[in-house]
Design an enzyme around this catalytic site. Structure first.
Site: not given
Ligand code: URA
Length: 243
Positions: A105
């Site tokens: 993310d």
């Molecule tokens: N899980 C998440 O919630 N975000 C990420 O960036 C990676 C795994």
């Protein structure tokens, strides 16, 4: 056999346009002979190529480990957001061929594997291959010991999906390592939400048996060695036994 201009562009001698000009100008030799046709077919594994007097180091693929900082998205281009490729220089890597294998993310930090090799990317991130990804997680409420079992059994997230077994190691009241073997959208955050907790910091620290290099500051990257590339696909025994 590949086109000479393609090989030189891939070897970062210059852009495709630049290398076409260079070849036409007579500045490139193949096995000692000046070659002025950019379309000449050459076997890059067996031919010696020299451009502007410098031996060409042919590379089929590029593989990088990046410590992704917050604020960047895992994509190759975006109209609004900065992407992980924006952190790389234009003249060292074939940015039109590199892509992040798997996504973090925008607000997640840590290990992103960037490669030009689609098959390898699939082996590392393909859902059927179950390669482990380990995260350092900080949450807003105390972590309960009973969650270890819940993660192992399979947390049911908001859309009703039951996640595969995951491994929780509690590090302190609010921090832990969580290892997962799949990659649903916002998976780690949604798993903790299902337990009534919000993730306030997330960092990926390991893929397969390869740890994020602690010497890399957020935004830094380096190429991976052949041995490290192999580690990416090796699931540690400790997880295999429990799966
Ligand atoms: N899980 C998440 O919630 N975000 C990420 O960036 C990676 C795994």
């Amino acid at each position: 056999m590949e086109r000479l201009d393609k090989i030189l562009a891939n070897a970062m001698v210059g852009s495709r346009k630049d290398v076409v000009k260079l070849i036409r100008s007579g500045a490139v030799t193949v096995d000692g002979n000046v070659t002025t046709d950019p379309a000449t077919k050459v076997n890059p594994d067996t031919s010696d190529m020299v451009a502007n007097g410098i031996p060409v180091c042919y590379r089929e693929h590029y593989h990088l480990m990046m410590n992704k900082p917050k604020g960047y998205i895992c994509a190759t281009e975006d109209l609004k957001e900065q992407t992980v490729l924006d952190l790389l220089p234009d003249d060292k890597f074939p940015k039109n061929k590199l892509f992040p294998a798997g996504r973090l993310d925008k607000d997640t930090e840590g290990f992103v594997f960037l490669t030009t090799d689609g098959k390898l990317a699939h082996r590392v991130t393909g859902p059927k291959n179950h390669v482990n990804k380990k995260y350092f997680v900080t949450v807003d409420k105390p972590i309960k010991a009973e969650w270890i079992q819940k993660f192992q059994t399979g947390i049911v997230i908001d859309d009703g999906y039951q996640c595969k077994s995951a491994f929780l190691e509690i590090l302190s009241e609010n921090t832990c390592h969580l290892t997962i073997f799949e990659g649903k959208f916002h998976q780690v955050k949604r798993m903790f939400e299902a337990l009534g907790t919000t993730v306030i910091y997330l960092q990926r620290v390991q893929i397969g048996s390869l740890l994020l290099d602690e010497a890399l500051e957020p935004g830094e990257y380096r190429e991976l060695t052949r041995e490290e590339l192999e580690l990416l696909e090796i699931v540690p025994e400790e997880y295999k036994e429990n799966l």
